[in-house]
Design a protein around this motif. Structure first.
Motif, PDB file in Angstrom:
ATOM      1  N   LEU A  49       0.481  -0.710   0.296  1.00 17.63           N
ATOM      2  CA  LEU A  49      -0.383   0.292   0.227  1.00 17.63           C
ATOM      3  C   LEU A  49       1.062   1.452  -0.086  1.00 17.63           C
ATOM      4  N   LEU A  50       1.627   1.529   1.380  1.00 18.09           N
ATOM      5  CA  LEU A  50       2.967   2.359   0.934  1.00 18.09           C
ATOM      6  C   LEU A  50       3.704   2.575  -1.312  1.00 18.09           C
ATOM      7  N   ALA A  51       3.473   1.477  -1.703  1.00 16.70           N
ATOM      8  CA  ALA A  51       4.338   1.722  -2.778  1.00 16.70           C
ATOM      9  C   ALA A  51       3.137   2.596  -3.735  1.00 16.70           C
ATOM     10  N   LYS A  52       1.901   1.584  -3.718  1.00 10.42           N
ATOM     11  CA  LYS A  52       1.162   2.435  -4.568  1.00 10.42           C
ATOM     12  C   LYS A  52       0.471   3.210  -4.288  1.00 10.42           C
ATOM     13  N   THR A  53       0.383   4.503  -2.480  1.00  7.81           N
ATOM     14  CA  THR A  53       0.211   5.046  -3.487  1.00  7.81           C
ATOM     15  C   THR A  53       0.507   6.362  -3.517  1.00  7.81           C
ATOM     16  N   ALA A  54       2.062   5.950  -2.939  1.00 10.22           N
ATOM     17  CA  ALA A  54       3.212   6.706  -3.717  1.00 10.22           C
ATOM     18  C   ALA A  54       2.813   6.924  -5.165  1.00 10.22           C
ATOM     19  N   PHE A  62       2.382   2.224 -12.637  1.00 13.01           N
ATOM     20  CA  PHE A  62       3.352   0.801 -10.893  1.00 13.01           C
ATOM     21  C   PHE A  62       2.655  -0.405 -11.509  1.00 13.01           C
ATOM     22  N   VAL A  63       3.133  -1.418 -11.243  1.00 14.23           N
ATOM     23  CA  VAL A  63       2.512  -2.380 -10.985  1.00 14.23           C
ATOM     24  C   VAL A  63       3.419  -3.451 -10.439  1.00 14.23           C
ATOM     25  N   VAL A  64       2.952  -4.018  -9.818  1.00 16.91           N
ATOM     26  CA  VAL A  64       2.887  -5.426  -8.643  1.00 16.91           C
ATOM     27  C   VAL A  64       3.410  -6.532  -8.597  1.00 16.91           C
ATOM     28  N   PHE A 104       7.301  -2.601  -8.216  1.00 18.20           N
ATOM     29  CA  PHE A 104       7.307  -2.976  -6.985  1.00 18.20           C
ATOM     30  C   PHE A 104       7.352  -4.721  -7.171  1.00 18.20           C
ATOM     31  N   VAL A 105       8.494  -5.137  -6.349  1.00 17.98           N
ATOM     32  CA  VAL A 105       8.140  -6.834  -6.460  1.00 17.98           C
ATOM     33  C   VAL A 105       8.427  -7.243  -5.065  1.00 17.98           C
ATOM     34  N   ASP A 106       6.823  -8.144  -5.109  1.00 15.05           N
ATOM     35  CA  ASP A 106       5.680  -8.683  -3.662  1.00 15.05           C
ATOM     36  C   ASP A 106       7.098  -9.835  -3.335  1.00 15.05           C
ATOM     37  N   GLU A 107       7.021 -10.048  -1.878  1.00 19.19           N
ATOM     38  CA  GLU A 107       6.883 -11.157  -1.577  1.00 19.19           C
ATOM     39  C   GLU A 107       8.745 -11.787  -2.027  1.00 19.19           C
ATOM     40  N   PHE A 167      12.505   0.239  -8.638  1.00 17.08           N
ATOM     41  CA  PHE A 167      12.426  -1.079  -8.383  1.00 17.08           C
ATOM     42  C   PHE A 167      11.910  -0.725  -6.630  1.00 17.08           C
ATOM     43  N   ILE A 168      11.286  -0.718  -5.958  1.00 17.96           N
ATOM     44  CA  ILE A 168      10.987  -1.270  -4.550  1.00 17.96           C
ATOM     45  C   ILE A 168      10.481  -2.542  -4.114  1.00 17.96           C
ATOM     46  N   ALA A 169      11.240  -3.300  -3.312  1.00 20.63           N
ATOM     47  CA  ALA A 169      10.863  -4.740  -3.573  1.00 20.63           C
ATOM     48  C   ALA A 169      10.121  -5.324  -2.219  1.00 20.63           C
ATOM     49  N   GLY A 170       9.726  -5.621  -1.358  1.00 19.47           N
ATOM     50  CA  GLY A 170       8.840  -5.801  -0.063  1.00 19.47           C
ATOM     51  C   GLY A 170       8.260  -7.422   0.250  1.00 19.47           C
TER      52      GLY A 170
END
Length: 273
Positions: A49-54, A62-64, A104-107, A167-170
């Motif tokens: 949500l942090l990355a998406k909101t930004a 933006f893609v997850v 945003f690279v999740d997991e 790239f934001i990785a979470g």
């Protein structure tokens, strides 16, 4: 709305603003390295949500992407370039726009190798993916099929440069606290070992690159993510605020649903707690 996480918001917003400063005002005789961001924190605390909101605020594509479905090129699954073609689609096929987007690279913790030692068998969805991501995250020319297309030899390929894509990785990194605790407390064994009574619990905000390496991320991969943000678990007051205060909260959703059947639903403080 993201409740709490003030430190994370601050670090993330500075990292993102530095990234776009670097793109919008390129210095003449200086090359500023890209600072990708790694977000570490428990499930449901607001990483995506942090990355998406930004991204929504910045009006950039933006893609997850989900790291669990990624494999090395040539194996069944998505290869890492699929993230760039998703971004190109999100930008409506506009290459220039896609080249300043956010992925945003999740997991991301799911592609950790099992322990520190190099695996003897091919680890195609673990260490192999981390190695495949290295050049992509740092900046490379990536050839992806045109809008909505599939990769095939005769098809048109669009060359996307990833050097300005943030790239934001979470990841939740389950078990990372134990790795940190072991480093802080030290391990003791043998007859002369002094057993400590009050062991300190691992705190994610003190995570170091060494801890992540012990967890199973390869050092080169961690080196590409210069900023690490840790997210705390939400406390009771924040959870109540999420239930009652934020837009589209659960309490007002259920109030509305029951109102349609002429039922008035109310909660007192104890019930919410």
């Amino acid at each position: 709305h993201i409740i709490g996480q003030d430190d994370a918001k601050m670090v993330l917003s500075v990292a993102i603003s530095n990234h776009y400063k670097r793109i919008n005002n390129p210095p003449k005789d200086l090359e500023i390295q890209k600072g990708n961001v790694l977000i570490v924190g428990p499930t449901g605390s607001g990483k995506t949500l942090l990355a998406k909101t930004a991204a929504k605020y910045l009006k950039v594509p933006f893609v997850v992407a989900d790291a669990t479905s990624l494999t090395e090129a040539g194996y069944v699954g998505d290869d890492v370039e699929s993230m760039i073609s998703m971004l190109l689609n999100a930008a409506g096929g506009d290459k220039q726009l896609a080249e300043r987007g956010i992925v945003f690279v999740d997991e991301i913790d799911k592609i950790a190798r099992k322990g520190e030692s190099t695996s003897i068998t091919r680890d195609v969805s673990g260490e192999g993916v981390q190695q495949a991501l290295l050049k992509l995250v740092e900046g490379t020319i990536c050839r992806v099929p045109g809008q909505g297309g599939r990769k095939h030899p005769g098809g048109d390929m669009i060359e996307v440069n990833t050097k300005d894509i943030l790239f934001i990785a979470g990841g939740a990194f389950v078990g990372l606290k134990d790795v940190i605790a072991n480093r802080v407390n030290g391990t003791s064994i043998g007859f002369q070992a002094n057993i400590k009574e009050n062991k300190i619990e691992g705190d994610l905000s003190t995570v170091s690159p060494d801890d992540l390496t012990k967890y199973g991320m390869i050092p080169e991969f961690i080196g590409r993510f210069t900023t690490t943000v840790s997210i705390k678990e939400l406390n009771k007051d924040q959870l109540i605020q999420i239930l009652t205060d934020v837009k589209n909260n659960y309490v007002s959703q259920y109030k509305y649903l029951l109102k349609l059947d002429d039922i008035d639903l109310n909660f007192n403080k104890d019930a919410l707690e």
